[in-house]
Write an enzyme that holds these catalytic residues in place. Structure first.
Site, short mmCIF file in Angstrom:
data_model
loop_
_atom_site.label_atom_id
_atom_site.label_comp_id
_atom_site.label_asym_id
_atom_site.label_seq_id
_atom_site.Cartn_x
_atom_site.Cartn_y
_atom_site.Cartn_z
CG HIS A 71 0.51 6.45 -0.38
ND1 HIS A 71 -0.74 6.69 -0.96
CD2 HIS A 71 0.26 5.72 0.98
CE1 HIS A 71 -1.89 6.54 -0.05
NE2 HIS A 71 -1.19 5.77 1.11
CG HIS A 99 -1.73 1.38 1.46
ND1 HIS A 99 -3.21 1.19 1.04
CD2 HIS A 99 -1.38 2.36 1.79
CE1 HIS A 99 -3.45 2.55 1.35
NE2 HIS A 99 -2.33 3.34 1.86
CD GLU A 100 2.01 3.30 3.65
OE1 GLU A 100 2.24 4.56 3.23
OE2 GLU A 100 0.91 3.08 4.35
CG HIS A 136 -5.63 6.85 0.89
ND1 HIS A 136 -5.58 7.62 2.34
CD2 HIS A 136 -4.68 5.87 1.16
CE1 HIS A 136 -4.52 7.03 2.99
NE2 HIS A 136 -4.21 6.02 2.37
#
Lengths: 81, 386
Positions: B123, B119-120, B129
């Site tokens: 980014h 997930h990170e 998101h």
């Protein structure tokens, strides 16, 4: 602040919600006086957050919204600065 | 999906990363693996490549820190915020920070580092998101077995909108690779890609177990390790992974609740955490409540839904309550009576996605515990890209 059902830990919940909205939804606390508006900034940000997560958009700090705020999450804001 | 304001992206497709420090919660090798796999999630669907460096400043610097940790976004103790990462850019741009106050794991207890890192890194590559609840980039953590993880379409669309699609899409089914000679003598690198002999239709596995999302297939003195996220199967000698274990493991199972696997041979069994054998093992199987007439176990599997472990021996099976640490009173029962269609004896068994996969001789049966029926008959080697 919008009316919320009275609970024993209402203050704590409101504080948590405020911190959450400041962190992830740019709720400002810049000292400007709150003018008479249809919704408070808190309520508007709450609605923004509820809409993002697909929750019922009430602008009120209900149990579903609080539950979402308690979930572990990534620290990147959902709203771009 | 959504992108950061201004759609920041990397101008090169060859990115570097550096792990600046480790969490004490996990073995360093497990951290390395989780990070590598998390990057692979994104490189599989884009032209991006990620190379690890050990010195200097990488595009994506990875660190663990608690509370105030050098940026303007202090962490908040256990739970709450787990990690954060910065959009592509110079200096701190792209960097990923993980809250050391969390409990990081390679399994389901605590927070799975692979899932959070994947997930990170979204980014780090320019994704903000997503409002899609099923997306990896949805902001709240929810556990999914890493072995079954597939990047959701919303995330694929989001990242490909920034970087385009991969010129070499990853095949959806495992591919057998050319066999190579094993020359290494270290535990972590002594492996070789799948040997075609594993595709022998007459092959009978000694034991099978899951391990933190992977699947281990034991045969004689070695085992095959299926790592779903890299879609390859590697062969390892048992003696290099666990020097004190014998060859010919007869049964194995994983208890994900305790993050342990148990290996059985004869009347002895060993408990392992990851690849470490726990102290005070081996123990005798009579500690589990077996009568002395049971000399060895043929197969074992833990059912998450009931927290029971089923041990198969001869034509019978025993049900062991992991919560109460006792054998159920109705044990043993006949395999044929409760698992119709799988044959009288079981050589190996494991659970995947709520279904049991029984290996009996050269056959494999997919069994639904709810309907108590065989739902598919498969080739013994179907999990190995054969």
């Amino acid at each position: 602040f919008p009316a919320v059902p009275a609970t024993e830990d209402r203050g704590e919940n409101e504080q948590l919600a405020e911190e959450y909205l400041k962190k992830f939804y740019n709720l400002n606390e810049d000292g400007t006086p709150i003018t008479r508006k249809k919704h408070s900034p808190f309520s508007e940000k709450l609605q923004e957050m509820q809409a993002f997560f697909g929750l019922e958009v009430t602008g009120k700090l209900d149990s579903n919204t609080l539950e979402m705020m308690h979930k572990p999450r990534c620290g990147v804001a959902d709203v771009a600065e | 999906y959504s992108h950061f304001g201004g759609r920041p992206t990397w101008r090169t497709t060859s990115l570097t990363y550096r792990i600046l420090g480790y969490t004490p919660d996990m073995a360093e090798a497990d951290v390395d693996t989780a990070i590598r796999r998390a990057f692979k999630v994104w490189s599989d669907v884009t032209p991006l490549t990620f190379s690890r460096i050990y010195e200097g400043t990488a595009d994506i610097q990875i660190s663990f820190g608690a509370g105030v940790h050098g940026d303007f976004y202090p962490f908040d103790g256990p739970h709450g915020t787990l990690a954060h990462a910065f959009a592509p850019g110079n200096s701190i741009g792209g960097d990923a920070h993980f809250d050391e106050d969390e409990t990081w794991t390679a399994g389901s207890a605590g927070y799975n580092l692979f899932l959070v890192a994947a997930h990170e890194f979204g980014h780090s590559l320019g994704l903000s998101h997503s409002g899609d609840r099923s997306a990896l980039m949805y902001p709240t953590y929810s556990y999914i077995d890493p072995a079954r993880f597939r990047l959701p379409q919303d995330d694929v669309d989001g990242i490909q909108a920034l970087y385009g699609a991969s010129p070499n899409p990853v095949p959806t089914t495992p591919q057998a690779t050319t066999p190579t000679t094993t020359v290494s003598t270290t535990t972590t690198t002594t492996s070789s890609p799948i040997n075609p002999s594993i595709c022998d239709p007459t092959l009978v596995f000694d034991a099978i177990t899951t391990l933190r999302g992977e699947i281990l297939f034991f045969k004689d003195s070695s085992f095959w390790r299926r790592v779903p996220t890299i879609k390859e199967v590697y062969n390892y000698p048992i003696s290099t992974s666990w020097p004190s274990l014998p060859s010919g493991i007869q049964a194995a199972y994983e208890n994900p609740e305790t993050d342990q696997i148990f290996l059985f041979k004869g009347s002895k069994y060993w408990a392992l955490q990851g690849f470490d054998i726990l102290p005070n093992y081996p123990k005798n199987i009579d500690k589990l409540g077996f009568p002395r007439t049971v000399k060895h176990i043929n197969a074992a599997v833990y059912l998450q839904s009931t927290q029971k472990t089923y041990f198969f021996a001869g034509e019978q099976y025993w049900s062991y309550d992991e919560a109460r640490k006792t054998m159920d009173k109705e044990s043993p029962r006949r395999i044929e009576d409760d698992f119709p269609g799988i044959g009288k004896k079981v050589h190996a068994v494991f659970e995947d996605n709520g279904l049991l996969y029984f290996f009996s001789g050269h056959k494999q049966f997919e069994f639904n515990m709810k309907s108590k029926k065989v739902t598919r008959t498969l080739k013994n080697t179907s999990w190995l890209g054969c």
